[in-house]
Design a protein around this motif. Structure first.
Motif, PDB file in Angstrom:
ATOM      1  N   MET A   1     -11.121  15.514   9.952  1.00 25.23           N
ATOM      2  CA  MET A   1     -11.599  16.817   9.517  1.00 25.23           C
ATOM      3  C   MET A   1     -13.051  16.993   9.961  1.00 25.23           C
ATOM      4  SD  MET A   1     -10.269  17.084   5.578  1.00 25.23           S
ATOM      5  CE  MET A   1      -9.327  18.538   5.350  1.00 25.23           C
ATOM      6  N   THR A   2     -13.375  18.187  10.362  1.00 23.07           N
ATOM      7  CA  THR A   2     -14.742  18.499  10.755  1.00 23.07           C
ATOM      8  C   THR A   2     -15.578  18.739   9.494  1.00 23.07           C
ATOM      9  OG1 THR A   2     -14.382  20.886  10.794  1.00 23.07           O
ATOM     10  CG2 THR A   2     -13.885  19.659  12.839  1.00 23.07           C
ATOM     11  N   PRO A   3     -16.904  18.685   9.618  1.00 20.86           N
ATOM     12  CA  PRO A   3     -17.744  19.022   8.458  1.00 20.86           C
ATOM     13  C   PRO A   3     -17.446  20.418   7.906  1.00 20.86           C
ATOM     14  CG  PRO A   3     -19.053  17.874  10.083  1.00 20.86           C
ATOM     15  CD  PRO A   3     -17.701  18.147  10.726  1.00 20.86           C
ATOM     16  N   GLU A   4     -17.110  21.363   8.770  1.00 24.46           N
ATOM     17  CA  GLU A   4     -16.781  22.718   8.319  1.00 24.46           C
ATOM     18  C   GLU A   4     -15.491  22.722   7.493  1.00 24.46           C
ATOM     19  OE1 GLU A   4     -19.610  22.809  11.525  1.00 24.46           O
ATOM     20  OE2 GLU A   4     -17.614  21.916  11.493  1.00 24.46           O
ATOM     21  N   GLU A   5     -14.490  21.960   7.950  1.00 24.55           N
ATOM     22  CA  GLU A   5     -13.230  21.872   7.208  1.00 24.55           C
ATOM     23  C   GLU A   5     -13.426  21.162   5.870  1.00 24.55           C
ATOM     24  OE1 GLU A   5      -9.971  21.658  10.830  1.00 24.55           O
ATOM     25  OE2 GLU A   5     -11.184  19.882  10.398  1.00 24.55           O
ATOM     26  N   LEU A   6     -14.247  20.122   5.864  1.00 26.18           N
ATOM     27  CA  LEU A   6     -14.544  19.412   4.616  1.00 26.18           C
ATOM     28  C   LEU A   6     -15.221  20.343   3.616  1.00 26.18           C
ATOM     29  CD1 LEU A   6     -15.835  16.053   6.107  1.00 26.18           C
ATOM     30  CD2 LEU A   6     -13.654  16.404   4.907  1.00 26.18           C
ATOM     31  N   ALA A   7     -16.188  21.121   4.093  1.00 26.20           N
ATOM     32  CA  ALA A   7     -16.909  22.047   3.215  1.00 26.20           C
ATOM     33  C   ALA A   7     -15.961  23.099   2.643  1.00 26.20           C
ATOM     34  CB  ALA A   7     -18.062  22.705   3.967  1.00 26.20           C
ATOM     35  N   ALA A   8     -15.059  23.628   3.472  1.00 26.65           N
ATOM     36  CA  ALA A   8     -14.117  24.650   3.003  1.00 26.65           C
ATOM     37  C   ALA A   8     -13.155  24.075   1.963  1.00 26.65           C
ATOM     38  CB  ALA A   8     -13.341  25.224   4.189  1.00 26.65           C
ATOM     39  N   HIS A  10     -13.684  21.408   0.076  1.00 23.52           N
ATOM     40  CA  HIS A  10     -14.479  21.066  -1.110  1.00 23.52           C
ATOM     41  C   HIS A  10     -14.706  22.320  -1.960  1.00 23.52           C
ATOM     42  CE1 HIS A  10     -18.014  19.657  -3.428  1.00 23.52           C
ATOM     43  NE2 HIS A  10     -17.396  18.492  -3.336  1.00 23.52           N
ATOM     44  N   PHE A  11     -15.062  23.431  -1.327  1.00 28.01           N
ATOM     45  CA  PHE A  11     -15.291  24.670  -2.063  1.00 28.01           C
ATOM     46  C   PHE A  11     -14.001  25.148  -2.739  1.00 28.01           C
ATOM     47  CE2 PHE A  11     -15.345  29.303  -2.454  1.00 28.01           C
ATOM     48  CZ  PHE A  11     -16.391  29.427  -3.351  1.00 28.01           C
ATOM     49  N   ALA A  12     -12.889  25.098  -2.013  1.00 20.85           N
ATOM     50  CA  ALA A  12     -11.613  25.527  -2.598  1.00 20.85           C
ATOM     51  C   ALA A  12     -11.242  24.656  -3.794  1.00 20.85           C
ATOM     52  CB  ALA A  12     -10.509  25.470  -1.543  1.00 20.85           C
ATOM     53  N   SER A  13     -11.612  23.394  -3.743  1.00 25.53           N
ATOM     54  CA  SER A  13     -11.245  22.454  -4.806  1.00 25.53           C
ATOM     55  C   SER A  13     -12.110  22.607  -6.045  1.00 25.53           C
ATOM     56  CB  SER A  13     -11.356  21.025  -4.295  1.00 25.53           C
ATOM     57  OG  SER A  13     -10.451  20.813  -3.246  1.00 25.53           O
ATOM     58  N   THR A  16     -17.741  25.562  -6.948  1.00 23.69           N
ATOM     59  CA  THR A  16     -19.026  25.357  -7.608  1.00 23.69           C
ATOM     60  C   THR A  16     -20.042  26.409  -7.160  1.00 23.69           C
ATOM     61  OG1 THR A  16     -20.867  23.797  -7.791  1.00 23.69           O
ATOM     62  CG2 THR A  16     -19.575  23.649  -5.822  1.00 23.69           C
ATOM     63  N   PRO A  17     -21.016  26.727  -7.993  1.00 20.72           N
ATOM     64  CA  PRO A  17     -22.033  27.699  -7.581  1.00 20.72           C
ATOM     65  C   PRO A  17     -22.930  27.166  -6.455  1.00 20.72           C
ATOM     66  CG  PRO A  17     -22.317  27.090  -9.899  1.00 20.72           C
ATOM     67  CD  PRO A  17     -21.138  26.345  -9.381  1.00 20.72           C
ATOM     68  N   ARG A  18     -22.982  25.849  -6.305  1.00 21.42           N
ATOM     69  CA  ARG A  18     -23.776  25.251  -5.219  1.00 21.42           C
ATOM     70  C   ARG A  18     -22.858  24.366  -4.377  1.00 21.42           C
ATOM     71  NH1 ARG A  18     -28.016  22.178  -8.353  1.00 21.42           N
ATOM     72  NH2 ARG A  18     -26.472  22.368  -9.971  1.00 21.42           N
ATOM     73  N   PRO A  19     -22.011  24.976  -3.536  1.00 20.02           N
ATOM     74  CA  PRO A  19     -21.051  24.184  -2.769  1.00 20.02           C
ATOM     75  C   PRO A  19     -21.734  23.305  -1.723  1.00 20.02           C
ATOM     76  CG  PRO A  19     -21.024  26.455  -2.022  1.00 20.02           C
ATOM     77  CD  PRO A  19     -21.933  26.400  -3.221  1.00 20.02           C
ATOM     78  N   TRP A  20     -21.071  22.212  -1.397  1.00 19.29           N
ATOM     79  CA  TRP A  20     -21.556  21.357  -0.318  1.00 19.29           C
ATOM     80  C   TRP A  20     -21.281  22.075   0.998  1.00 19.29           C
ATOM     81  CZ3 TRP A  20     -20.061  15.551  -1.284  1.00 19.29           C
ATOM     82  CH2 TRP A  20     -20.535  15.143  -2.530  1.00 19.29           C
ATOM     83  N   SER A  21     -22.271  22.124   1.846  1.00 18.32           N
ATOM     84  CA  SER A  21     -22.141  22.824   3.123  1.00 18.32           C
ATOM     85  C   SER A  21     -21.679  21.864   4.222  1.00 18.32           C
ATOM     86  CB  SER A  21     -23.497  23.418   3.522  1.00 18.32           C
ATOM     87  OG  SER A  21     -24.404  22.360   3.834  1.00 18.32           O
ATOM     88  N   ALA A  22     -21.312  22.448   5.357  1.00 25.04           N
ATOM     89  CA  ALA A  22     -20.956  21.634   6.522  1.00 25.04           C
ATOM     90  C   ALA A  22     -22.135  20.748   6.916  1.00 25.04           C
ATOM     91  CB  ALA A  22     -20.541  22.535   7.681  1.00 25.04           C
TER      92      ALA A  22
END
Length: 140
Positions: A1-8, A10-13, A16-22
């Motif tokens: 998974m790319t950092p972008e896919e991981l971030a997406a 993580h956000f879906a899971s 959070t108001p402060r999601p982890w970014s790519a």
């Protein structure tokens, strides 16, 4: 998974108001003490090891894929990787309101070893405590 896919994921899971970014994921993955394991389904687990200790940084399973054992599978894979890196103890933090995750961790041998007051911020901007859980990692 790319950092972008991981971030997406993580956000879906967590939403959070402060999601982890790519960028956050890319930075974490650039450190050799950190590791990530991706699942067959939409899931991943990230941890780190240092000085014979492992820390579970995050476990994400897409909401539509929950209830099929992916979280347990990821947790066991994380523990095996931590042991391969010579960790003797695993630690994690979990929101006190996350009863599903707490149930998983307790069923896998973790126990409460502390509490971090007002550690997490909910989507409604409320502060809630984190439970600190730990588990000795048995080497065979």
């Amino acid at each position: 998974m790319t950092p972008e896919e991981l971030a997406a994921l993580h956000f879906a899971s967590f939403q959070t108001p402060r999601p982890w970014s790519a960028k956050d994921f890319a930075g974490l993955l650039s450190m050799r003490e950190n590791f990530i394991i991706t699942g067959d389904g939409p899931s991943f687990i990230m941890g780190r090891t240092a000085a014979h200790e492992a820390e579970l940084l995050t476990l994400a399973v897409h909401p539509e894929a929950r209830g099929h054992g992916l979280g347990r599978e990821m947790l066991r894979a994380y523990e095996e990787e931590a042991k391969s890196r010579l960790a003797l103890m695993s630690f994690l933090e979990v929101a006190e309101t996350n009863t599903v995750a707490i149930s998983l961790y307790l069923s896998e041998g973790y126990s409460e070893s502390g509490r971090r007051p007002r550690y997490y911020t909910t989507p409604a901007n409320e502060k809630i405590d984190a439970l600190v859980l730990s588990k000795p990692l048995k080497h065979t």
